[in-house]
Write a protein that holds these residues in place. Structure first.
Motif, PDB file in Angstrom:
ATOM      1  N   PRO A 111      18.199  -1.086   0.923  1.00  9.30           N
ATOM      2  CA  PRO A 111      17.233  -0.315   1.709  1.00  9.30           C
ATOM      3  C   PRO A 111      15.931  -1.122   1.785  1.00  9.30           C
ATOM      4  CG  PRO A 111      18.278   1.058   0.033  1.00  9.30           C
ATOM      5  CD  PRO A 111      18.638  -0.355  -0.286  1.00  9.30           C
ATOM      6  N   THR A 112      15.470  -1.420   2.990  1.00 11.88           N
ATOM      7  CA  THR A 112      14.292  -2.278   3.142  1.00 11.88           C
ATOM      8  C   THR A 112      13.527  -1.922   4.394  1.00 11.88           C
ATOM      9  OG1 THR A 112      13.526  -4.565   3.379  1.00 11.88           O
ATOM     10  CG2 THR A 112      15.671  -4.048   4.323  1.00 11.88           C
ATOM     11  N   ASP A 116       0.834  -1.210   0.000  1.00 15.07           N
ATOM     12  CA  ASP A 116       0.000   0.000   0.000  1.00 15.07           C
ATOM     13  C   ASP A 116       0.866   1.257   0.000  1.00 15.07           C
ATOM     14  OD1 ASP A 116      -2.363  -1.436   0.023  1.00 15.07           O
ATOM     15  OD2 ASP A 116      -2.493  -1.480   2.215  1.00 15.07           O
ATOM     16  N   ILE A 117       1.933   1.243   0.800  1.00 11.35           N
ATOM     17  CA  ILE A 117       2.843   2.389   0.853  1.00 11.35           C
ATOM     18  C   ILE A 117       3.495   2.606  -0.506  1.00 11.35           C
ATOM     19  CG2 ILE A 117       5.039   3.205   1.812  1.00 11.35           C
ATOM     20  CD1 ILE A 117       4.225   1.860   4.448  1.00 11.35           C
ATOM     21  N   ALA A 118       3.973   1.537  -1.116  1.00 11.58           N
ATOM     22  CA  ALA A 118       4.642   1.644  -2.413  1.00 11.58           C
ATOM     23  C   ALA A 118       3.686   2.137  -3.488  1.00 11.58           C
ATOM     24  CB  ALA A 118       5.220   0.288  -2.809  1.00 11.58           C
ATOM     25  N   SER A 119       2.419   1.748  -3.370  1.00 13.92           N
ATOM     26  CA  SER A 119       1.441   2.152  -4.377  1.00 13.92           C
ATOM     27  C   SER A 119       1.069   3.630  -4.285  1.00 13.92           C
ATOM     28  CB  SER A 119       0.180   1.299  -4.228  1.00 13.92           C
ATOM     29  OG  SER A 119      -0.841   1.723  -5.108  1.00 13.92           O
ATOM     30  N   SER A 120       1.160   4.190  -3.078  1.00 11.46           N
ATOM     31  CA  SER A 120       0.686   5.563  -2.883  1.00 11.46           C
ATOM     32  C   SER A 120       1.795   6.609  -2.825  1.00 11.46           C
ATOM     33  CB  SER A 120      -0.143   5.636  -1.598  1.00 11.46           C
ATOM     34  OG  SER A 120       0.616   5.206  -0.481  1.00 11.46           O
ATOM     35  N   THR A 121       3.048   6.203  -2.620  1.00 11.16           N
ATOM     36  CA  THR A 121       4.118   7.193  -2.489  1.00 11.16           C
ATOM     37  C   THR A 121       4.619   7.662  -3.853  1.00 11.16           C
ATOM     38  OG1 THR A 121       6.262   7.642  -1.480  1.00 11.16           O
ATOM     39  CG2 THR A 121       5.954   5.463  -2.442  1.00 11.16           C
ATOM     40  N   ARG A 122       5.162   8.876  -3.857  1.00 11.75           N
ATOM     41  CA  ARG A 122       5.800   9.408  -5.068  1.00 11.75           C
ATOM     42  C   ARG A 122       7.312   9.408  -4.939  1.00 11.75           C
ATOM     43  NH1 ARG A 122       2.076  14.721  -6.668  1.00 11.75           N
ATOM     44  NH2 ARG A 122       0.087  13.576  -6.919  1.00 11.75           N
ATOM     45  N   PRO A 168      10.630   7.571  -4.993  1.00  9.37           N
ATOM     46  CA  PRO A 168      11.134   6.275  -5.484  1.00  9.37           C
ATOM     47  C   PRO A 168      11.955   5.518  -4.433  1.00  9.37           C
ATOM     48  CG  PRO A 168      12.307   8.110  -6.511  1.00  9.37           C
ATOM     49  CD  PRO A 168      11.145   8.693  -5.798  1.00  9.37           C
ATOM     50  N   ALA A 169      12.636   6.234  -3.535  1.00 13.07           N
ATOM     51  CA  ALA A 169      13.428   5.569  -2.506  1.00 13.07           C
ATOM     52  C   ALA A 169      12.528   4.835  -1.515  1.00 13.07           C
ATOM     53  CB  ALA A 169      14.303   6.584  -1.779  1.00 13.07           C
ATOM     54  N   ILE A 170      11.430   5.485  -1.104  1.00  3.38           N
ATOM     55  CA  ILE A 170      10.488   4.848  -0.186  1.00  3.38           C
ATOM     56  C   ILE A 170       9.823   3.657  -0.872  1.00  3.38           C
ATOM     57  CG2 ILE A 170       8.319   5.160   1.061  1.00  3.38           C
ATOM     58  CD1 ILE A 170       9.127   8.017   1.620  1.00  3.38           C
ATOM     59  N   ASP A 174      11.027   1.782  -3.281  1.00  2.18           N
ATOM     60  CA  ASP A 174      11.987   0.686  -3.433  1.00  2.18           C
ATOM     61  C   ASP A 174      12.186  -0.053  -2.105  1.00  2.18           C
ATOM     62  OD1 ASP A 174      14.085  -0.749  -4.992  1.00  2.18           O
ATOM     63  OD2 ASP A 174      15.388   0.138  -3.485  1.00  2.18           O
ATOM     64  N   ALA A 175      12.291   0.708  -1.000  1.00  6.02           N
ATOM     65  CA  ALA A 175      12.478   0.076   0.308  1.00  6.02           C
ATOM     66  C   ALA A 175      11.239  -0.712   0.726  1.00  6.02           C
ATOM     67  CB  ALA A 175      12.807   1.138   1.357  1.00  6.02           C
ATOM     68  N   ALA A 176      10.052  -0.186   0.394  1.00  2.36           N
ATOM     69  CA  ALA A 176       8.811  -0.865   0.767  1.00  2.36           C
ATOM     70  C   ALA A 176       8.653  -2.185   0.020  1.00  2.36           C
ATOM     71  CB  ALA A 176       7.618   0.043   0.505  1.00  2.36           C
ATOM     72  N   LEU A 177       9.164  -2.264  -1.194  1.00  2.63           N
ATOM     73  CA  LEU A 177       8.995  -3.464  -2.008  1.00  2.63           C
ATOM     74  C   LEU A 177      10.210  -4.392  -1.959  1.00  2.63           C
ATOM     75  CD1 LEU A 177       7.226  -2.000  -5.184  1.00  2.63           C
ATOM     76  CD2 LEU A 177       6.211  -3.184  -3.212  1.00  2.63           C
ATOM     77  N   THR A 178      11.094  -4.179  -1.002  1.00  2.00           N
ATOM     78  CA  THR A 178      12.257  -5.060  -0.805  1.00  2.00           C
ATOM     79  C   THR A 178      12.060  -5.839   0.491  1.00  2.00           C
ATOM     80  OG1 THR A 178      13.732  -3.530  -1.967  1.00  2.00           O
ATOM     81  CG2 THR A 178      14.750  -5.176  -0.530  1.00  2.00           C
ATOM     82  N   PHE A 179      12.075  -7.160   0.392  1.00  2.00           N
ATOM     83  CA  PHE A 179      11.800  -8.034   1.526  1.00  2.00           C
ATOM     84  C   PHE A 179      13.005  -8.952   1.740  1.00  2.00           C
ATOM     85  CE2 PHE A 179       7.913  -7.055  -0.808  1.00  2.00           C
ATOM     86  CZ  PHE A 179       7.149  -6.447   0.181  1.00  2.00           C
ATOM     87  N   VAL A 180      13.651  -8.837   2.894  1.00  2.00           N
ATOM     88  CA  VAL A 180      14.876  -9.586   3.189  1.00  2.00           C
ATOM     89  C   VAL A 180      14.583 -10.613   4.278  1.00  2.00           C
ATOM     90  CG1 VAL A 180      17.264  -9.431   3.968  1.00  2.00           C
ATOM     91  CG2 VAL A 180      16.297  -7.609   2.545  1.00  2.00           C
ATOM     92  N   PHE A 181      14.928 -11.869   3.994  1.00  2.00           N
ATOM     93  CA  PHE A 181      14.781 -12.961   4.958  1.00  2.00           C
ATOM     94  C   PHE A 181      16.173 -13.486   5.298  1.00  2.00           C
ATOM     95  CE2 PHE A 181      10.654 -12.538   3.273  1.00  2.00           C
ATOM     96  CZ  PHE A 181       9.751 -13.197   4.088  1.00  2.00           C
ATOM     97  N   VAL A 182      16.462 -13.602   6.573  1.00  2.00           N
ATOM     98  CA  VAL A 182      17.769 -14.088   7.021  1.00  2.00           C
ATOM     99  C   VAL A 182      17.580 -15.472   7.636  1.00  2.00           C
ATOM    100  CG1 VAL A 182      19.781 -13.650   8.458  1.00  2.00           C
ATOM    101  CG2 VAL A 182      18.524 -11.731   7.452  1.00  2.00           C
ATOM    102  N   GLY A 183      18.204 -16.482   7.035  1.00  2.09           N
ATOM    103  CA  GLY A 183      18.078 -17.854   7.508  1.00  2.09           C
ATOM    104  C   GLY A 183      17.450 -18.736   6.450  1.00  2.09           C
ATOM    105  N   GLY A 184      18.181 -19.753   5.999  1.00 10.35           N
ATOM    106  CA  GLY A 184      17.707 -20.602   4.912  1.00 10.35           C
ATOM    107  C   GLY A 184      17.246 -21.975   5.347  1.00 10.35           C
ATOM    108  N   GLY A 185      16.774 -22.103   6.588  1.00 14.90           N
ATOM    109  CA  GLY A 185      16.206 -23.370   7.037  1.00 14.90           C
ATOM    110  C   GLY A 185      14.745 -23.470   6.648  1.00 14.90           C
ATOM    111  N   TYR A 186      14.039 -24.418   7.272  1.00 16.43           N
ATOM    112  CA  TYR A 186      12.622 -24.602   6.968  1.00 16.43           C
ATOM    113  C   TYR A 186      11.836 -23.311   7.143  1.00 16.43           C
ATOM    114  CZ  TYR A 186      12.153 -29.673   6.323  1.00 16.43           C
ATOM    115  OH  TYR A 186      12.198 -30.947   5.825  1.00 16.43           O
TER     116      TYR A 186
END
Length: 436
Positions: free
Chosen positions: A250-251, A141-147, A149-151, A153-165
């Motif tokens: 940036p996330t 929602d934030i990415a769809s409404s902001t003008r 580009p930095a916000i 890009d950060a809103a649409l970047t999802f980082v997961f740490v840990g490659g187990g189950y």
């Protein structure tokens, strides 16, 4: 829960006569079936059906909703706090016992990474799973409404740490959900989103063999997931994920699933622990050198009789089976019968990578894609406790196959009084003095 369930069955005559009592001290009045957390986060299962109410299942036990702070086994006493003790101003109370089952499980293993405590999101409870789902949709929602580009890009970047189950299944389900949700945004496409999986070792899903791990890696990369092996998270300060290879993302979303450690309650006991902080147990699930003390699950280091010199892995497959043996052994002790050693060889592993996608290894045979995903669902449907939960989960899966996904974010669930507090904190326009 499974140990108490076993005990209330095996000790039914004693409980009925009042000569035995099973007391369960737990901070939550429910048991969470954690393999279903990724599907709950993706909206495939209602959060209510991921948990099992203890008072319904353990109807012949005394359930005490509270937190254990310490255990003095030499005096057979546990110090606990409950909502009642807090209301009474007593703080804590002492609970005496004859036999102790210590199974507090594990907690997330965190590292001193700058910014992790402020911005990291865990994935071990149903509250965290639903909160993460709400958070992902809110970022869209934030990415769809902001003008900016930095916000965006950060809103649409999802980082997961840990490659187990936990990390792979959570990322797979949420990426699948977000990809579907993007069709309802005019200015967001699946290609606009960045999904990053960071793993410190040289492979993901160490629970399955190397070939299946390699297949999972290639399957995620084909979906556009940026998988970074032999890479660590050095910092996430200021909402910027800085990796050990020098990459910066940036996330606004950083999910931490990099392993677990034994519950800190174990250090507040006088029971023997291993070097990694787990209860030192025997193959009969008794605590070494501590008569009348028992352990099982993530918190217990139980010798693996199928692989001498090692301990059983802290996973659900062992925990559920240990609980049954533990319940039977306690009953055997009370009835002066010999104990049964715990022995089990894991022959199957299943993992979901999103809707209709998965990997499975069953008795040496490997399955991929839809067959593996179906096996994943059937296996966990057979393991989730109570017929009530099985029926409800199956009904939800059936309805999800007939109708479209739910894409609603109920962020207000996390702060249900926010709107009322806002209204109550302002003067009524027709009452300048502010009435109460």
């Amino acid at each position: 829960m499974y140990t108490a369930l076993r005990l209330q069955r095996t000790l039914a005559p004693e409980i009925k006569r009042g000569t035995a009592e099973v007391v369960v001290v737990t901070p939550d009045p429910y048991m969470t079936y954690k393999p279903f957390l990724p599907e709950a986060a993706a909206g495939s299962i209602s959060p209510r059906h991921v948990v099992v109410p203890l008072r319904r299942v353990l109807d012949r036990c005394r359930v005490v909703v509270g937190e254990a702070h310490s255990v003095d086994h030499t005096k057979r006493t546990a110090t606990i706090s409950t909502l009642a003790t807090a209301e009474e101003g007593a703080g804590t109370t002492a609970l005496t016992y004859d036999e102790l089952v210590l199974a507090p499980g594990s907690v997330s293993r965190t590292l001193p990474v700058p910014g992790l405590a402020e911005h990291g999101i865990g994935f071990r409870t149903v509250e965290e799973a639903i909160g993460l789902r709400n958070h992902v949709i809110e970022q869209m929602d934030i990415a769809s409404s902001t003008r900016d580009p930095a916000i965006r890009d950060a809103a649409l970047t999802f980082v997961f740490v840990g490659g187990g189950y936990a990390g792979v299944e959570a990322l797979g389900e949420l990426e699948d959900m977000a990809r579907y949700t993007a069709r309802y945004y005019r200015n967001i496409t699946p290609d606009d989103m960045k999904w990053v999986l960071v793993e410190a070792s040289d492979r993901i899903l160490p629970e399955v063999d190397a070939a299946m791990g390699a297949y999972t890696l290639s399957a995620l990369r084909r979906r556009g997931v940026d998988v970074r092996l032999r890479t660590r998270l050095d910092s996430c300060a200021d909402r910027v994920a800085t990796l050990s290879d020098g990459t910066r993302f940036p996330t606004r979303t950083l999910v931490w699933t990099a392993g677990v450690k034994p519950h800190p309650l174990l250090t507040a006991t006088d029971l023997p622990l291993t070097d990694n902080g787990r209860l030192r147990c025997t193959a009969h699930l008794t605590v070494e050198g501590a008569p009348h003390a028992w352990g099982a699950g993530d918190a217990a280091a139980v010798p693996d009789l199928t692989a001498p010199g090692t301990d059983t892995a802290p996973n659900a497959q062992h925990a559920l089976r240990q609980a049954r043996v533990l319940g039977d052994n306690i009953a055997a002790t009370l009835h002066q019968r010999p104990l049964t050693p715990y022995e089990y060889r894991c022959t199957s592993s299943v993992a979901s990578l999103g809707l209709h996608k998965g990997v499975a290894q069953v008795r040496g045979r490997e399955f991929k894609g839809y067959p593996a995903w179906l096996m994943h669902r059937l296996y966990h449907l057979s393991r989730v406790p109570t017929a009530n939960r099985k029926a409800r989960v199956l009904a939800e899966w059936t309805l999800a196959g007939l109708f479209k996904r739910e894409i609603v974010s109920l962020g207000s669930l996390e702060h249900p009084r926010a709107e009322f507090e806002l209204a109550a904190g302002k003067d009524h326009p027709d009452d300048p003095k502010g009435s109460t």
